[in-house]
Write a protein that holds these residues in place. Structure first.
Motif, short mmCIF file in Angstrom:
data_model
loop_
_atom_site.label_atom_id
_atom_site.label_comp_id
_atom_site.label_asym_id
_atom_site.label_seq_id
_atom_site.Cartn_x
_atom_site.Cartn_y
_atom_site.Cartn_z
N VAL A 130 -6.14 -18.94 23.94
CA VAL A 130 -5.12 -17.89 24.11
C VAL A 130 -4.82 -17.19 22.79
N ASP A 131 -5.67 -17.35 21.81
CA ASP A 131 -5.40 -16.77 20.49
C ASP A 131 -5.20 -15.25 20.57
N ASN A 132 -6.13 -14.56 21.21
CA ASN A 132 -6.03 -13.10 21.30
C ASN A 132 -4.82 -12.69 22.13
N GLN A 133 -4.62 -13.37 23.25
CA GLN A 133 -3.50 -13.03 24.14
C GLN A 133 -2.15 -13.29 23.45
N THR A 134 -2.08 -14.37 22.68
CA THR A 134 -0.83 -14.69 21.97
C THR A 134 -0.54 -13.66 20.88
N GLU A 135 -1.57 -13.17 20.25
CA GLU A 135 -1.39 -12.14 19.22
C GLU A 135 -0.82 -10.87 19.84
N VAL A 136 -1.36 -10.49 21.00
CA VAL A 136 -0.84 -9.31 21.70
C VAL A 136 0.60 -9.55 22.13
N LEU A 137 0.88 -10.75 22.64
CA LEU A 137 2.25 -11.09 23.06
C LEU A 137 3.22 -11.01 21.90
#
Length: 380
Positions: A250-257
C-alpha cells in the motif's frame, strides 16, 4: 444481448407494403460521432422499448431533418403532401419514413417522457441508452435544468448504473451532461463510493480528471467543494484499508492518501481561521425541509445528505488511523459536520426516514446520536 435497432421505429422502405413506398422519396443522412448512437438500442423490456420508441419518433428523429422538412411534418396543412411525398431519413445506416405529427395531440412532454423511460431502466443494457437519449434531446433543443440532471444521477445510482452517467459526462459536448454543479458532483461521488474501494478510487480519478478539463472547468472556481474532497479521502482511505487486510503493498496508495488528507486539512484550517462557523458552501447544499414546493434547482435527497456527511466523517477518522499527522486539524471539523447532520435530521419532521440510521451506521460504523423527530415519516 445483441445490440439492434428498433424494428418499429426504424424500418427499411423495402419492407413497406403501402403503394406510397414506390413513390420518389427525399432522403437525408446523419452519422453519429464519438461513439454515440443516434437511435436507441432495443432492450429486453417491451414497456421501455415502447417509451423510447415514442421519444425517438416524436422528439429525436425530427431534429435530424433540415429545417424545411422538419416544418413540413408538423404542418397540418401538409398532411396529404407528406403522405404523397414521404420524407425519409437515414440514420445509423437505417431509414425512417416520417408521417405527419400533430404537435398538440401527439408530441409528448419531453421531460415527463424522459423520466418515464428512466423509471423503466433497470439493467446495464437499458442504461446504455442514456447517452443516446441525452444527445438526442440536445440535438432537439430540449432544455434540461440542473435538477433534471440531479434526478438522472439519482436514478442511475439507485440502479447501480452510475457509470452510465460518467460516460455521458465524458461526452458532455454531445450529451449536455456538464459537471459544473457541486450538487451533481457530490451525488455522483456518493454513488461511486458504494463500489468496491479499488473501483471507487479508479472512478473517482476519472471524475477528477474530467473536472480539470473543458467543458467541466467552472469559471471562477479553482477549488473543489470540501465535501467532495472528503468523499475522495474516504475512498482512498478505504482502499488502503482493504489492501492492508489483503496483505497487499500500500506504499503508493498511502502516499496518495497522505497528500489528500493534508490538502483537506489545510483547506479546513484556512477556512476556520477566517470564520469559525460552518462554510456557506455546506449549509447551501443541506436539503431544506419544505413540502409542496415546486423543485427548480438541484438538491440532495435526505438520504444522499446523510451519506455524504457520513462519508466525510468516516474518511477523516479512517485517514487519521492510517496517516495520523496529515489529518491534524480535522477533529473540530468532524464535530461541526456531526452537529450539522444532527440538526438536519432532528428538524426533518415528516420527511424523516428511519433508513437514515442504517445508512449512517453502515458507513461510520456506529449508531448516530441524533434524536428521532416527533413526527417521523412512515416512508422507508
Amino acid at each position: 444481448m445483441v445490440r439492434k435497432p428498433f424494428t418499429q421505429a426504424i424500418r427499411p422502405l423495402a419492407g413497406l407494403c403501402s403503394p406510397l413506398a414506390t413513390l420518389p422519396v427525399r432522403q437525408f443522412s446523419s452519422t453519429p460521432s464519438y461513439g454515440l448512437r443516434a437511435v436507441f438500442t432495443e432492450t429486453e423490456n417491451p414497456d421501455l422499448n415502447q417509451v423510447l420508441n415514442s421519444i425517438q419518433e416524436k422528439i429525436i428523429l425530427p431534429a435530424h431533418l433540415p429545417e424545411k422538412q422538419r416544418k413540413l411534418i408538423f404542418d397540418p396543412k401538409k398532411r396529404n403532401f407528406i403522405q404523397q411525398n414521404p420524407i425519409v431519413i437515414e440514420l445509423d445506416g437505417l431509414e425512417h419514413k416520417f408521417s405527419f405529427i400533430d404537435r398538440f395531440k401527439e408530441l409528448p412532454n419531453a421531460q415527463k417522457i424522459m423520466f418515464s423511460a428512466l423509471e423503466l431502466m433497470k439493467t446495464k443494457e437499458d442504461w446504455e441508452n442514456l447517452g443516446t437519449l441525452l444527445a438526442g434531446y440536445k440535438k432537439a433543443g430540449v432544455k434540461l435544468q440542473p435538477f433534471h440532471y440531479s434526478r438522472i444521477i439519482r436514478k442511475a445510482g439507485r440502479n447501480d448504473q452510475i457509470f452510465s452517467v460518467i460516460e455521458c459526462a465524458k461526452q458532455a459536448p454531445k450529451t449536455g451532461f456538464f459537471l459544473t454543479q457541486d450538487t451533481a458532483i457530490i451525488q455522483l461521488l456518493t454513488y461511486i463510493s458504494e463500489r468496491k474501494p479499488a473501483d471507487a478510487v479508479k472512478w473517482n480519478d476519472v471524475v477528477l480528471d474530467l473536472l480539470q478539463r473543458e467543458p467541466h472547468v467552472r469559471n471562477g472556481q479553482t477549488e473543489l467543494h470540501p465535501l467532495i474532497l472528503g468523499q475522495i479521502l474516504f475512498s482512498q482511505a478505504s482502499d488502503v484499508q482493504a489492501r492492508t487486510h489483503q496483505n497487499q503493498s500500500v506504499d503508493n496508495q498511502t502516499e496518495v492518501l497522505t497528500d489528500r488528507a493534508a490538502h483537506l486539512s489545510k483547506w479546513w484550517t484556512r477556512q476556520l481561521a477566517e470564520d469559525s462557523s460552518l462554510p456557506v458552501s455546506i449549509t447551501k447544499i443541506t436539503p431544506v425541509h419544505k413540502s409542496g414546493l415546486k423543485q427548480t434547482q438541484a438538491t440532495l435527497s435526505g438520504t444522499e445528505f446523510v451519506q455524504v456527511i457520513a462519508l466525510n466523517l468516516k474518511g477523516m477518522s479512517l485517514a487519521r488511523e492510517i496517516v495520523g499527522d496529515a489529518t491534524k486539524g480535522l477533529e473540530p471539523v468532524e464535530k461541526m459536520l456531526e452537529a450539522q447532520l444532527r440538526d438536519f435530521v432532528e428538524n426533518s419532521g415528516t420527511q424523516y426516514r428511519a433508513s437514515w440510521v442504517e445508512t449512517y451506521e453502515q458507513i461510520v460504523g456506529k449508531k448516530p446520536e441524533w434524536r428521532v423527530p416527533t413526527q417521523p415519516s412512515t416512508g422507508a
